[in-house]
Design an enzyme around this catalytic site. Structure first.
Site, PDB file in Angstrom:
ATOM      1  N   GLY A 212      41.046  43.225  34.007  1.00 41.06           N
ATOM      2  CA  GLY A 212      40.419  41.913  34.206  1.00 41.06           C
ATOM      3  C   GLY A 212      39.015  41.966  33.634  1.00 41.06           C
ATOM      4  N   ARG A 213      38.080  41.350  34.368  1.00 40.88           N
ATOM      5  CA  ARG A 213      36.703  41.296  33.863  1.00 40.88           C
ATOM      6  C   ARG A 213      36.092  42.691  33.713  1.00 40.88           C
ATOM      7  NH1 ARG A 213      35.999  36.007  37.255  1.00 40.88           N
ATOM      8  NH2 ARG A 213      36.983  37.334  38.787  1.00 40.88           N
ATOM      9  N   ILE A 214      36.241  43.516  34.766  1.00 40.69           N
ATOM     10  CA  ILE A 214      35.616  44.853  34.708  1.00 40.69           C
ATOM     11  C   ILE A 214      36.354  45.713  33.682  1.00 40.69           C
ATOM     12  CG2 ILE A 214      35.024  46.928  36.042  1.00 40.69           C
ATOM     13  CD1 ILE A 214      34.873  45.042  38.542  1.00 40.69           C
TER      14      ILE A 214
ATOM     15  N   SER B  26      38.638  50.920  42.095  1.00 39.48           N
ATOM     16  CA  SER B  26      39.088  49.629  42.636  1.00 39.48           C
ATOM     17  C   SER B  26      39.031  49.662  44.159  1.00 39.48           C
ATOM     18  CB  SER B  26      40.488  49.301  42.125  1.00 39.48           C
ATOM     19  OG  SER B  26      41.425  50.293  42.503  1.00 39.48           O
ATOM     20  N   ARG B  27      40.123  50.080  44.791  1.00 42.83           N
ATOM     21  CA  ARG B  27      40.146  50.272  46.234  1.00 42.83           C
ATOM     22  C   ARG B  27      40.981  51.528  46.520  1.00 42.83           C
ATOM     23  NH1 ARG B  27      36.506  47.181  46.232  1.00 42.83           N
ATOM     24  NH2 ARG B  27      36.249  45.275  47.456  1.00 42.83           N
TER      25      ARG B  27
ATOM     26  N   GLU C 145      37.223  54.742  54.232  1.00 40.81           N
ATOM     27  CA  GLU C 145      35.799  54.945  53.930  1.00 40.81           C
ATOM     28  C   GLU C 145      34.962  54.714  55.180  1.00 40.81           C
ATOM     29  OE1 GLU C 145      34.832  52.378  50.629  1.00 40.81           O
ATOM     30  OE2 GLU C 145      36.345  53.295  49.349  1.00 40.81           O
TER      31      GLU C 145
ATOM     32  N   HIS D 162      31.529  54.712  46.856  1.00 42.30           N
ATOM     33  CA  HIS D 162      31.773  53.271  46.659  1.00 42.30           C
ATOM     34  C   HIS D 162      30.492  52.575  46.182  1.00 42.30           C
ATOM     35  CE1 HIS D 162      34.556  49.742  47.956  1.00 42.30           C
ATOM     36  NE2 HIS D 162      33.808  49.423  46.907  1.00 42.30           N
TER      37      HIS D 162
HETATM   38  C1  GLV Z   1      32.981  46.126  45.626  1.00 41.16           C
HETATM   39  O1  GLV Z   1      33.766  46.998  45.794  1.00 41.16           O
HETATM   40  C2  GLV Z   1      33.325  44.768  45.372  1.00 41.16           C
HETATM   41  O2  GLV Z   1      34.507  44.392  45.534  1.00 41.16           O
HETATM   42  O3  GLV Z   1      32.436  43.994  44.990  1.00 41.16           O
END
Ligand code: GLV
Length: 340
Positions: free
Chosen positions: A156-158, A244-245, A274, A293
């Site tokens: 996506g964007r990132i 991501s997560r 986390e 994170h």
């Molecule tokens: C950070 O993890 C966010 O989702 O902005």
């Protein structure tokens, strides 16, 4: 009467000022620690809007405690801390903070790619432990980044920002999304020297890539997306990066895979639970680089995110166009007396 807002952490003053100018504002005045759950549930009893962080669980319990609630402005691009269907069913708007963190997060992804591939942290630890005795031909050898094939899962964007940087490293790019992205291919393809290709099957990307970067949002479909089977498909020289997560990866299976050396190394900014402690088994492995994170954590970007979240909150509560809505709901009325 002004609407009432609650901010769940002490934010940069610019963001607090935006909310305070338009709303009767209360905040959890602590920067480092999340608001305790009981305090949060009491604090939202008569608020119209909440500015939340990803450490706050926004669920049916919280919704029940906040009968006037109209908007939740989450200061993050991700919103897996929020029960979105429950919000939508209650007619509560959710907003997030995309765009402002894209480039900063892509930078951190690159820090992890480079550090894991070139053993940067391992080398630092070795020197600190007095373990550097001489120069030898195969001492601390890593994997080349330049010219390696980059596989982006969730472009996506990132992911696009990560891909743009990869062109400078002469890396052919493979990406896997649910559907091909002609706009991504056009954007990257326009950069001289770029090569980008869609991988319809994740397995094909995993077996072809030298560096695998995960940037998918956490959803029921992506939870546990990477496990023993996926790691076994990767090259024995591959580097795996997750920004991501955490729950997108089965961490126990990643640890076993790293012990067996496939992937060869990993760079991780996110974890299943986390925060992780000093006794976490990942820390016992030499071939991992861990960050807490911090994908979007620069002074400028975190300030922008807070301001964007504040702007979303105020817009929703004052009947202005909302810059970053996540769901489609009608925010009823303006201010305290317009609620249901
Ligand atoms: C950070 O993890 C966010 O989702 O902005």
């Amino acid at each position: 009467m002004k609407p009432r807002a609650y901010i769940t952490r002490r934010l940069p003053q610019a963001a607090i000022d935006i909310v305070s100018a338009a709303c009767e504002t209360t905040l959890w005045d602590d920067e480092a620690n999340p608001v305790p759950r009981e305090t949060l549930l009491r604090a939202v009893a008569d608020v119209d809007g909440i500015l939340t962080l990803l450490t706050d669980r926004v669920d049916t319990e919280l919704l029940a405690a906040a009968p006037r609630l109209k908007v939740v402005a989450n200061m993050a691009v991700g919103y897996d801390n929020v029960d979105l269907p429950a919000l939508t069913a209650r007619g509560v708007l959710l907003t997030n903070t995309p765009d402002v963190l894209t480039e900063t997060t892509a930078d951190l992804v690159w820090a992890l790619i480079l550090a894991a591939s070139r053993r940067v942290v391992e080398g630092h630890r070795l020197i600190a432990a007095g373990g550097w005795t001489t120069w030898s031909p195969m001492f601390m050898v890593g994997q080349d980044v330049h010219g390696a094939t980059l596989g982006i899962v969730g472009a996506g964007r990132i992911g696009s920002a990560v891909a743009r940087r990869a062109v400078g490293f002469g890396m052919p790019i493979l990406y896997h999304n649910r559907r091909p992205s002609p706009s991504l291919e056009a954007q990257i393809g326009a950069i001289p020297g770029a090569a980008i290709r869609y991988a319809p099957a994740l397995d094909d990307l995993l077996s072809a890539a030298d560096v695998v970067v995960v940037l998918v949002p956490l959803t029921p479909e992506t939870r546990g997306m990477f496990g023993a089977r996926e790691f076994a498909l990767m090259k024995p020289t591959s580097v795996f990066v997750n920004a991501s997560r955490g729950p997108v990866v089965c961490e126990a299976e990643l640890i076993e895979a790293l012990k067996r050396g496939r992937p060869w190394a990993a760079g991780l900014d996110v974890f299943e639970h986390e925060p992780i402690g000093a006794d976490h088994p990942l820390l016992a492995l030499p071939n991992v680089v861990l960050t807490p994170h911090i994908g979007s954590a620069t002074v400028a970007t975190r300030t922008r995110m807070a301001v964007v979240a504040a702007t979303n909150l105020v817009a929703a509560l004052t009947g202005q166009p909302v810059p970053n809505p996540v769901n489609r709901v009608e925010v009823k009325g303006e201010g305290r007396d317009g609620g249901t």
